[in-house]
Scaffold this motif. Sequence first.
Motif, PDB file in Angstrom:
ATOM      1  N   GLY A  84       0.813  -1.213   0.000  1.00 25.98           N
ATOM      2  CA  GLY A  84       0.000   0.000   0.000  1.00 25.98           C
ATOM      3  C   GLY A  84       0.842   1.255   0.000  1.00 25.98           C
ATOM      4  O   GLY A  84       0.509   2.253  -0.661  1.00 25.98           O
ATOM      5  N   LEU A  85       1.957   1.219   0.720  1.00 24.19           N
ATOM      6  CA  LEU A  85       2.840   2.371   0.800  1.00 24.19           C
ATOM      7  C   LEU A  85       3.518   2.630  -0.544  1.00 24.19           C
ATOM      8  O   LEU A  85       3.633   3.786  -0.996  1.00 24.19           O
ATOM      9  CB  LEU A  85       3.885   2.141   1.892  1.00 24.19           C
ATOM     10  CG  LEU A  85       4.649   3.345   2.433  1.00 24.19           C
ATOM     11  CD1 LEU A  85       3.707   4.448   2.884  1.00 24.19           C
ATOM     12  CD2 LEU A  85       5.547   2.891   3.583  1.00 24.19           C
ATOM     13  N   PHE A  86       3.960   1.561  -1.221  1.00 20.87           N
ATOM     14  CA  PHE A  86       4.568   1.729  -2.548  1.00 20.87           C
ATOM     15  C   PHE A  86       3.538   2.268  -3.550  1.00 20.87           C
ATOM     16  O   PHE A  86       3.866   3.086  -4.409  1.00 20.87           O
ATOM     17  CB  PHE A  86       5.149   0.407  -3.041  1.00 20.87           C
ATOM     18  CG  PHE A  86       6.430   0.017  -2.356  1.00 20.87           C
ATOM     19  CD1 PHE A  86       7.600   0.699  -2.605  1.00 20.87           C
ATOM     20  CD2 PHE A  86       6.458  -1.031  -1.449  1.00 20.87           C
ATOM     21  CE1 PHE A  86       8.796   0.357  -1.974  1.00 20.87           C
ATOM     22  CE2 PHE A  86       7.643  -1.389  -0.806  1.00 20.87           C
ATOM     23  CZ  PHE A  86       8.804  -0.695  -1.067  1.00 20.87           C
ATOM     24  N   ALA A  87       2.295   1.811  -3.432  1.00 19.56           N
ATOM     25  CA  ALA A  87       1.243   2.304  -4.315  1.00 19.56           C
ATOM     26  C   ALA A  87       0.937   3.775  -4.029  1.00 19.56           C
ATOM     27  O   ALA A  87       0.709   4.570  -4.959  1.00 19.56           O
ATOM     28  CB  ALA A  87      -0.019   1.462  -4.164  1.00 19.56           C
ATOM     29  N   ASP A  88       0.944   4.156  -2.751  1.00 18.12           N
ATOM     30  CA  ASP A  88       0.715   5.566  -2.397  1.00 18.12           C
ATOM     31  C   ASP A  88       1.828   6.454  -2.946  1.00 18.12           C
ATOM     32  O   ASP A  88       1.578   7.568  -3.431  1.00 18.12           O
ATOM     33  CB  ASP A  88       0.619   5.721  -0.877  1.00 18.12           C
ATOM     34  CG  ASP A  88      -0.671   5.153  -0.307  1.00 18.12           C
ATOM     35  OD1 ASP A  88      -1.621   4.936  -1.090  1.00 18.12           O
ATOM     36  OD2 ASP A  88      -0.724   4.900   0.907  1.00 18.12           O
ATOM     37  N   ASP A  89       3.071   5.973  -2.836  1.00 18.95           N
ATOM     38  CA  ASP A  89       4.187   6.718  -3.433  1.00 18.95           C
ATOM     39  C   ASP A  89       3.962   6.919  -4.921  1.00 18.95           C
ATOM     40  O   ASP A  89       4.162   8.014  -5.466  1.00 18.95           O
ATOM     41  CB  ASP A  89       5.504   5.953  -3.244  1.00 18.95           C
ATOM     42  CG  ASP A  89       6.129   6.135  -1.878  1.00 18.95           C
ATOM     43  OD1 ASP A  89       5.795   7.106  -1.181  1.00 18.95           O
ATOM     44  OD2 ASP A  89       6.962   5.294  -1.504  1.00 18.95           O
ATOM     45  N   LEU A  90       3.577   5.839  -5.589  1.00 22.03           N
ATOM     46  CA  LEU A  90       3.391   5.905  -7.030  1.00 22.03           C
ATOM     47  C   LEU A  90       2.293   6.887  -7.404  1.00 22.03           C
ATOM     48  O   LEU A  90       2.456   7.686  -8.340  1.00 22.03           O
ATOM     49  CB  LEU A  90       3.071   4.515  -7.586  1.00 22.03           C
ATOM     50  CG  LEU A  90       2.765   4.435  -9.084  1.00 22.03           C
ATOM     51  CD1 LEU A  90       3.908   5.026  -9.909  1.00 22.03           C
ATOM     52  CD2 LEU A  90       2.476   2.999  -9.496  1.00 22.03           C
ATOM     53  N   ALA A  91       1.187   6.853  -6.679  1.00 18.87           N
ATOM     54  CA  ALA A  91       0.098   7.799  -6.974  1.00 18.87           C
ATOM     55  C   ALA A  91       0.587   9.238  -6.833  1.00 18.87           C
ATOM     56  O   ALA A  91       0.262  10.107  -7.656  1.00 18.87           O
ATOM     57  CB  ALA A  91      -1.085   7.540  -6.048  1.00 18.87           C
ATOM     58  N   ALA A  92       1.394   9.489  -5.797  1.00 22.39           N
ATOM     59  CA  ALA A  92       1.925  10.840  -5.600  1.00 22.39           C
ATOM     60  C   ALA A  92       2.853  11.228  -6.750  1.00 22.39           C
ATOM     61  O   ALA A  92       2.825  12.375  -7.230  1.00 22.39           O
ATOM     62  CB  ALA A  92       2.667  10.916  -4.266  1.00 22.39           C
ATOM     63  N   VAL A  93       3.676  10.298  -7.199  1.00 19.57           N
ATOM     64  CA  VAL A  93       4.593  10.570  -8.315  1.00 19.57           C
ATOM     65  C   VAL A  93       3.817  10.845  -9.599  1.00 19.57           C
ATOM     66  O   VAL A  93       4.121  11.778 -10.348  1.00 19.57           O
ATOM     67  CB  VAL A  93       5.561   9.375  -8.510  1.00 19.57           C
ATOM     68  CG1 VAL A  93       6.309   9.488  -9.845  1.00 19.57           C
ATOM     69  CG2 VAL A  93       6.550   9.312  -7.358  1.00 19.57           C
ATOM     70  N   LEU A  94       2.804  10.045  -9.865  1.00 22.56           N
ATOM     71  CA  LEU A  94       2.030  10.198 -11.102  1.00 22.56           C
ATOM     72  C   LEU A  94       1.339  11.551 -11.176  1.00 22.56           C
ATOM     73  O   LEU A  94       1.166  12.114 -12.266  1.00 22.56           O
ATOM     74  CB  LEU A  94       1.002   9.066 -11.213  1.00 22.56           C
ATOM     75  CG  LEU A  94       1.577   7.660 -11.414  1.00 22.56           C
ATOM     76  CD1 LEU A  94       0.474   6.619 -11.342  1.00 22.56           C
ATOM     77  CD2 LEU A  94       2.318   7.560 -12.740  1.00 22.56           C
ATOM     78  N   GLU A  95       0.951  12.083 -10.035  1.00 22.88           N
ATOM     79  CA  GLU A  95       0.313  13.403 -10.005  1.00 22.88           C
ATOM     80  C   GLU A  95       1.273  14.499 -10.465  1.00 22.88           C
ATOM     81  O   GLU A  95       0.845  15.596 -10.845  1.00 22.88           O
ATOM     82  CB  GLU A  95      -0.188  13.727  -8.592  1.00 22.88           C
ATOM     83  CG  GLU A  95      -1.349  12.860  -8.110  1.00 22.88           C
ATOM     84  CD  GLU A  95      -2.700  13.337  -8.631  1.00 22.88           C
ATOM     85  OE1 GLU A  95      -2.736  14.196  -9.540  1.00 22.88           O
ATOM     86  OE2 GLU A  95      -3.722  12.828  -8.122  1.00 22.88           O
ATOM     87  N   GLN A  96       2.575  14.218 -10.450  1.00 22.01           N
ATOM     88  CA  GLN A  96       3.575  15.217 -10.811  1.00 22.01           C
ATOM     89  C   GLN A  96       3.917  15.201 -12.302  1.00 22.01           C
ATOM     90  O   GLN A  96       4.704  16.032 -12.766  1.00 22.01           O
ATOM     91  CB  GLN A  96       4.844  14.985  -9.970  1.00 22.01           C
ATOM     92  CG  GLN A  96       4.611  15.226  -8.481  1.00 22.01           C
ATOM     93  CD  GLN A  96       5.681  14.605  -7.596  1.00 22.01           C
ATOM     94  OE1 GLN A  96       6.861  14.937  -7.719  1.00 22.01           O
ATOM     95  NE2 GLN A  96       5.279  13.713  -6.710  1.00 22.01           N
ATOM     96  N   PHE A  97       3.320  14.278 -13.057  1.00 15.35           N
ATOM     97  CA  PHE A  97       3.531  14.243 -14.499  1.00 15.35           C
ATOM     98  C   PHE A  97       2.537  15.179 -15.188  1.00 15.35           C
ATOM     99  O   PHE A  97       1.393  15.301 -14.744  1.00 15.35           O
ATOM    100  CB  PHE A  97       3.333  12.821 -15.024  1.00 15.35           C
ATOM    101  CG  PHE A  97       4.534  11.920 -14.857  1.00 15.35           C
ATOM    102  CD1 PHE A  97       5.396  11.688 -15.919  1.00 15.35           C
ATOM    103  CD2 PHE A  97       4.808  11.322 -13.642  1.00 15.35           C
ATOM    104  CE1 PHE A  97       6.504  10.873 -15.773  1.00 15.35           C
ATOM    105  CE2 PHE A  97       5.910  10.500 -13.477  1.00 15.35           C
ATOM    106  CZ  PHE A  97       6.763  10.270 -14.550  1.00 15.35           C
ATOM    107  N   PRO A  98       2.949  15.804 -16.289  1.00 12.41           N
ATOM    108  CA  PRO A  98       2.029  16.688 -17.004  1.00 12.41           C
ATOM    109  C   PRO A  98       0.909  15.933 -17.706  1.00 12.41           C
ATOM    110  O   PRO A  98      -0.136  16.516 -18.008  1.00 12.41           O
ATOM    111  CB  PRO A  98       2.936  17.385 -18.024  1.00 12.41           C
ATOM    112  CG  PRO A  98       4.091  16.455 -18.212  1.00 12.41           C
ATOM    113  CD  PRO A  98       4.299  15.801 -16.888  1.00 12.41           C
ATOM    114  N   ALA A  99       1.124  14.634 -17.973  1.00 10.38           N
ATOM    115  CA  ALA A  99       0.102  13.778 -18.582  1.00 10.38           C
ATOM    116  C   ALA A  99       0.279  12.379 -18.014  1.00 10.38           C
ATOM    117  O   ALA A  99       1.380  12.013 -17.588  1.00 10.38           O
ATOM    118  CB  ALA A  99       0.256  13.756 -20.105  1.00 10.38           C
ATOM    119  N   PRO A 100      -0.792  11.577 -17.983  1.00  9.50           N
ATOM    120  CA  PRO A 100      -0.674  10.238 -17.405  1.00  9.50           C
ATOM    121  C   PRO A 100       0.361   9.399 -18.153  1.00  9.50           C
ATOM    122  O   PRO A 100       0.289   9.266 -19.378  1.00  9.50           O
ATOM    123  CB  PRO A 100      -2.085   9.657 -17.568  1.00  9.50           C
ATOM    124  CG  PRO A 100      -2.985  10.833 -17.679  1.00  9.50           C
ATOM    125  CD  PRO A 100      -2.181  11.880 -18.394  1.00  9.50           C
TER     126      PRO A 100
END
Length: 279
Positions: A78-94
């Motif tokens: 769950g923690l690795f998935a939360d990290d990933l979600a936070a990282v993905l929000e920082q991309f200009p496009a999915p």
Amino acid sequence: MGGSERSTFRGLGVDLAADVAGPTSGTPVLFLHGSGQTRRSWGKALNEGARRGFRAVALDLRGHGDSQWSPDGRYDLGLFADDLAAVLEQFPAPPIVVGASLGGLAGMLTAAATPRLVRALVLVDITARIEFDGTKEVMDFMGSGLNGFATLDEAADAVAAYLPHRERPKDTRGIARNLGLRDGRYYWHWDPAFMQMGKDAAQRRGAPDRLVAAARALTVPTLLLRGGRSRIVSDAGAREFLEHVPHAEHVDIADAHHMIAGDANDAFNQAVFDFVSRH
């Protein structure tokens, strides 16, 4: 690493190191490594993605490589998935997420929970069903290095014993990039506390059901890439995954083991970028 640049993303309370290559205007492709590995395992794929015009990013997961370790020593899916979600929000496009093993599990959980963040998903030799014997081999190998190595050659011998199908490299400079020197001994670039992941009984009980639920919830374009000689994903596990995700594509790379990108890099790149180019 080739023509890549060093970058940093913010995870859930930790800074995560990354290598970035390719034009800023290119479709982003995010590579996530497996347990005990680092972003450097994607070197050839990163360069190939950049050559093809993609914005290729290889990320060190928390507790691995040059990324920060969990301040409380806790690691779970769950923690690795939360990290990933936070990282993905920082991309200009999915981005298109390409995840091997642990990175693939984080990608699957995130794509299922927040599909708006993921353009497409490539699972590299990982599904909701993980074979115990193969997982134990990985963890045994990681555990064997907890006390470090006296020399780089000793570390290379340990890798050769774990991967007997690969030729032992004569030059240890490559392996040195995945080791750090502390108190006169060489240690792998990951937090020893990571070895406690999955030791909690409640986590172990809930993980299989959570992964199956995530697989069934996937709606983004998905590719399962399996090593034909994998001991982590069986034929039955692959078939079961395709029943859970009927829209998924599936490619077997016959002579590859679990670490497909290292075992059959050309075939890996062809399968991944054929899929990526269509999505």
